[in-house]
Motif scaffolding. Structure first.
Motif, PDB file in Angstrom:
ATOM      1  N   GLU A 129     -63.161 -55.271  21.384  1.00  0.00           N
ATOM      2  CA  GLU A 129     -64.276 -55.835  21.101  1.00  0.00           C
ATOM      3  C   GLU A 129     -64.901 -55.859  19.737  1.00  0.00           C
ATOM      4  N   PRO A 130     -64.725 -54.947  18.864  1.00  0.00           N
ATOM      5  CA  PRO A 130     -65.242 -54.857  17.382  1.00  0.00           C
ATOM      6  C   PRO A 130     -64.634 -55.823  16.692  1.00  0.00           C
ATOM      7  N   ILE A 131     -63.425 -56.162  16.915  1.00  0.00           N
ATOM      8  CA  ILE A 131     -62.702 -57.243  16.127  1.00  0.00           C
ATOM      9  C   ILE A 131     -63.005 -58.854  16.431  1.00  0.00           C
ATOM     10  N   ILE A 132     -63.304 -58.751  17.644  1.00  0.00           N
ATOM     11  CA  ILE A 132     -63.649 -60.199  18.273  1.00  0.00           C
ATOM     12  C   ILE A 132     -65.123 -60.458  17.763  1.00  0.00           C
ATOM     13  N   PHE A 133     -66.127 -59.304  17.626  1.00  0.00           N
ATOM     14  CA  PHE A 133     -67.488 -59.396  17.412  1.00  0.00           C
ATOM     15  C   PHE A 133     -67.350 -59.912  15.723  1.00  0.00           C
ATOM     16  N   GLN A 134     -66.506 -59.130  15.046  1.00  0.00           N
ATOM     17  CA  GLN A 134     -66.406 -59.173  13.543  1.00  0.00           C
ATOM     18  C   GLN A 134     -66.089 -60.591  13.221  1.00  0.00           C
ATOM     19  N   LEU A 135     -64.980 -61.085  13.813  1.00  0.00           N
ATOM     20  CA  LEU A 135     -64.505 -62.441  13.826  1.00  0.00           C
ATOM     21  C   LEU A 135     -65.737 -63.637  13.910  1.00  0.00           C
ATOM     22  N   LEU A 137     -68.748 -62.894  13.713  1.00  0.00           N
ATOM     23  CA  LEU A 137     -69.770 -62.876  12.420  1.00  0.00           C
ATOM     24  C   LEU A 137     -69.390 -63.650  11.300  1.00  0.00           C
ATOM     25  N   THR A 138     -68.109 -63.591  11.218  1.00  0.00           N
ATOM     26  CA  THR A 138     -67.583 -64.447   9.940  1.00  0.00           C
ATOM     27  C   THR A 138     -67.101 -65.726  10.194  1.00  0.00           C
ATOM     28  N   GLY A 139     -67.800 -66.507  11.456  1.00  0.00           N
ATOM     29  CA  GLY A 139     -67.728 -67.715  11.566  1.00  0.00           C
ATOM     30  C   GLY A 139     -66.509 -68.235  12.376  1.00  0.00           C
ATOM     31  N   TYR A 140     -65.711 -67.391  12.693  1.00  0.00           N
ATOM     32  CA  TYR A 140     -64.626 -67.841  13.600  1.00  0.00           C
ATOM     33  C   TYR A 140     -64.957 -67.713  15.173  1.00  0.00           C
ATOM     34  N   THR A 141     -64.177 -68.515  15.961  1.00  0.00           N
ATOM     35  CA  THR A 141     -64.279 -68.381  17.237  1.00  0.00           C
ATOM     36  C   THR A 141     -62.604 -68.194  17.986  1.00  0.00           C
ATOM     37  N   PRO A 142     -62.497 -67.149  18.533  1.00  0.00           N
ATOM     38  CA  PRO A 142     -61.087 -66.553  18.971  1.00  0.00           C
ATOM     39  C   PRO A 142     -61.077 -67.632  20.110  1.00  0.00           C
ATOM     40  N   VAL A 143     -59.534 -68.024  20.236  1.00  0.00           N
ATOM     41  CA  VAL A 143     -59.164 -68.864  21.430  1.00  0.00           C
ATOM     42  C   VAL A 143     -57.969 -68.036  21.807  1.00  0.00           C
ATOM     43  N   LEU A 144     -58.452 -67.036  23.053  1.00  0.00           N
ATOM     44  CA  LEU A 144     -57.282 -66.077  23.433  1.00  0.00           C
ATOM     45  C   LEU A 144     -56.213 -66.852  24.245  1.00  0.00           C
ATOM     46  N   ALA A 145     -55.034 -66.853  23.798  1.00  0.00           N
ATOM     47  CA  ALA A 145     -53.872 -67.263  24.194  1.00  0.00           C
ATOM     48  C   ALA A 145     -53.344 -66.651  25.321  1.00  0.00           C
ATOM     49  N   HIS A 146     -53.251 -67.246  26.224  1.00  0.00           N
ATOM     50  CA  HIS A 146     -52.329 -66.934  27.601  1.00  0.00           C
ATOM     51  C   HIS A 146     -52.748 -65.474  28.104  1.00  0.00           C
ATOM     52  N   GLN A 167     -71.416 -64.945  26.325  1.00  0.00           N
ATOM     53  CA  GLN A 167     -72.076 -64.737  24.806  1.00  0.00           C
ATOM     54  C   GLN A 167     -71.515 -65.711  23.914  1.00  0.00           C
ATOM     55  N   GLU A 168     -70.496 -66.745  24.336  1.00  0.00           N
ATOM     56  CA  GLU A 168     -69.892 -67.863  23.450  1.00  0.00           C
ATOM     57  C   GLU A 168     -69.176 -67.126  22.151  1.00  0.00           C
ATOM     58  N   ARG A 169     -68.512 -65.944  22.573  1.00  0.00           N
ATOM     59  CA  ARG A 169     -67.856 -65.152  21.552  1.00  0.00           C
ATOM     60  C   ARG A 169     -66.269 -65.937  21.426  1.00  0.00           C
ATOM     61  N   ILE A 170     -65.747 -66.130  22.735  1.00  0.00           N
ATOM     62  CA  ILE A 170     -64.309 -66.488  22.821  1.00  0.00           C
ATOM     63  C   ILE A 170     -64.296 -67.639  23.675  1.00  0.00           C
ATOM     64  N   LEU A 171     -63.030 -68.243  23.677  1.00  0.00           N
ATOM     65  CA  LEU A 171     -62.600 -69.417  24.432  1.00  0.00           C
ATOM     66  C   LEU A 171     -61.192 -68.844  25.033  1.00  0.00           C
ATOM     67  N   ILE A 172     -60.734 -69.514  26.260  1.00  0.00           N
ATOM     68  CA  ILE A 172     -59.504 -69.006  26.846  1.00  0.00           C
ATOM     69  C   ILE A 172     -58.445 -70.303  27.203  1.00  0.00           C
ATOM     70  N   GLN A 173     -57.225 -69.970  26.647  1.00  0.00           N
ATOM     71  CA  GLN A 173     -56.441 -71.089  26.697  1.00  0.00           C
ATOM     72  C   GLN A 173     -55.255 -70.141  28.003  1.00  0.00           C
ATOM     73  N   ILE A 174     -54.923 -70.945  28.980  1.00  0.00           N
ATOM     74  CA  ILE A 174     -53.947 -70.346  29.703  1.00  0.00           C
ATOM     75  C   ILE A 174     -52.658 -71.417  29.595  1.00  0.00           C
ATOM     76  N   ASN A 175     -51.488 -70.777  29.973  1.00  0.00           N
ATOM     77  CA  ASN A 175     -50.231 -71.563  29.801  1.00  0.00           C
ATOM     78  C   ASN A 175     -50.027 -72.626  31.054  1.00  0.00           C
ATOM     79  N   CYS A 176     -49.339 -73.835  30.828  1.00  0.00           N
ATOM     80  CA  CYS A 176     -48.889 -74.469  31.879  1.00  0.00           C
ATOM     81  C   CYS A 176     -48.042 -74.010  33.055  1.00  0.00           C
ATOM     82  N   SER A 177     -46.874 -73.072  32.383  1.00  0.00           N
ATOM     83  CA  SER A 177     -46.157 -72.442  33.203  1.00  0.00           C
ATOM     84  C   SER A 177     -46.703 -71.274  34.203  1.00  0.00           C
TER      85      SER A 177
END
Ligand SMILES: [Fe+2]
Length: 264
Positions: A129-135, A137-146, A167-177
């Motif tokens: 959580e602290p890393i996600i929040f810090q990212l 805050l510095t303008g990044y949006t994490p897209v969590l891979a699979h 809270q619009e902190r992350i987006l989620i990507q899942i794999n086709c496989s």
């Protein structure tokens, strides 16, 4: 379709072994009506030294330019973009502060960072959580891979993912496989769990995009067309378009993405 997670860039990681293999992957994408592929070689900031960073970035840029030229020479109907699949680590915010101006690690140069969890099914997401929040805050949006492959998505982690998305902190990507309900590869022991977890995330409306995470044409091939049909059958064609065309396209343009066609 638009692809945001691919190890097509040759000789960088465990993806395409050489330019011949990479061109074949490009042809496979094009034959499945994928129009844009974002190249996302593995990148672990904690594992390389400062000097290695510069060599790594230079090699990536050169390889990318060479592959672009080859794709154009062969008239393959495909565009490529540059990004990375970054290992999530406590060093990441500091690393980005130092290097982001030299080498944009986001997808196609945007603020969207494709992040991979360290392997370990039992992890409690609270520790990130602290890393996600810090990212954020510095303008990044994490897209969590699979996350369906790297994480045990029990009730606790599911609640955290739901909260982060709300809270619009992350987006989620899942794999086709992960959409295969039988083990696609006999050595891919985790495929059953990945399938169940991918379904759970889709059923709960927690997925923003689907990508191939292709490494080659045999073990981990591009399965975009197959996945598009699978999603269309189960959730309708609008959802498939949202997850495999509209949202990935928006992410590569630095725009936000909704989890399903009815949201905005
Ligand atoms: Fe990957």
């Amino acid at each position: 379709m638009i692809e945001i997670h691919s190890h097509i860039l040759p000789g960088i990681d465990d993806g395409a072994t050489d330019f011949t293999a990479a061109v074949r992957m490009a042809q496979a994408y094009a034959s499945q009506r994928v129009k844009i592929v974002c190249c996302t070689p593995h990148f672990n900031p904690a594992q390389i030294t400062d000097q290695d960073h510069f060599a790594f970035f230079r090699t990536i840029a050169q390889t990318y330019n060479q592959l672009t030229a080859l794709i154009n020479d062969r008239n393959i109907d495909l565009q490529i973009r540059l990004g990375a699949e970054i290992r999530l680590s406590p060093d990441l915010p500091r690393f980005l502060e130092t290097y982001a101006s030299l080498f944009p690690l986001g997808l196609a140069g945007t603020h969207h960072l494709l992040l991979e969890f360290p392997s370990g099914k039992q992890c409690d997401l609270t520790i990130y959580e602290p890393i996600i929040f810090q990212l954020q805050l510095t303008g990044y949006t994490p897209v969590l891979a699979h996350p369906e492959r790297n994480l045990l998505i029990g009730r606790h982690n599911l609640q955290i993912l739901e909260r982060w998305i709300e809270q619009e902190r992350i987006l989620i990507q899942i794999n086709c496989s992960s959409l295969c309900d039988v083990p696609f590869w006999k050595w891919h022991k985790r495929s059953r769990i990945s399938y169940q977890q991918a379904r759970l995330l889709l059923d709960r409306n927690l997925v923003h995009c689907i990508a191939s995470d292709a490494h080659d044409l045999v073990r981990r091939p591009p399965l975009n067309r197959w996945a598009f049909r699978s999603i269309s059958r189960r959730y309708g064609i609008e959802r498939a378009q949202r997850l495999m065309q509209i949202n990935p396209g928006q992410l590569l343009l630095g725009q936000s993405a909704a989890v399903n066609p009815s949201s905005h």
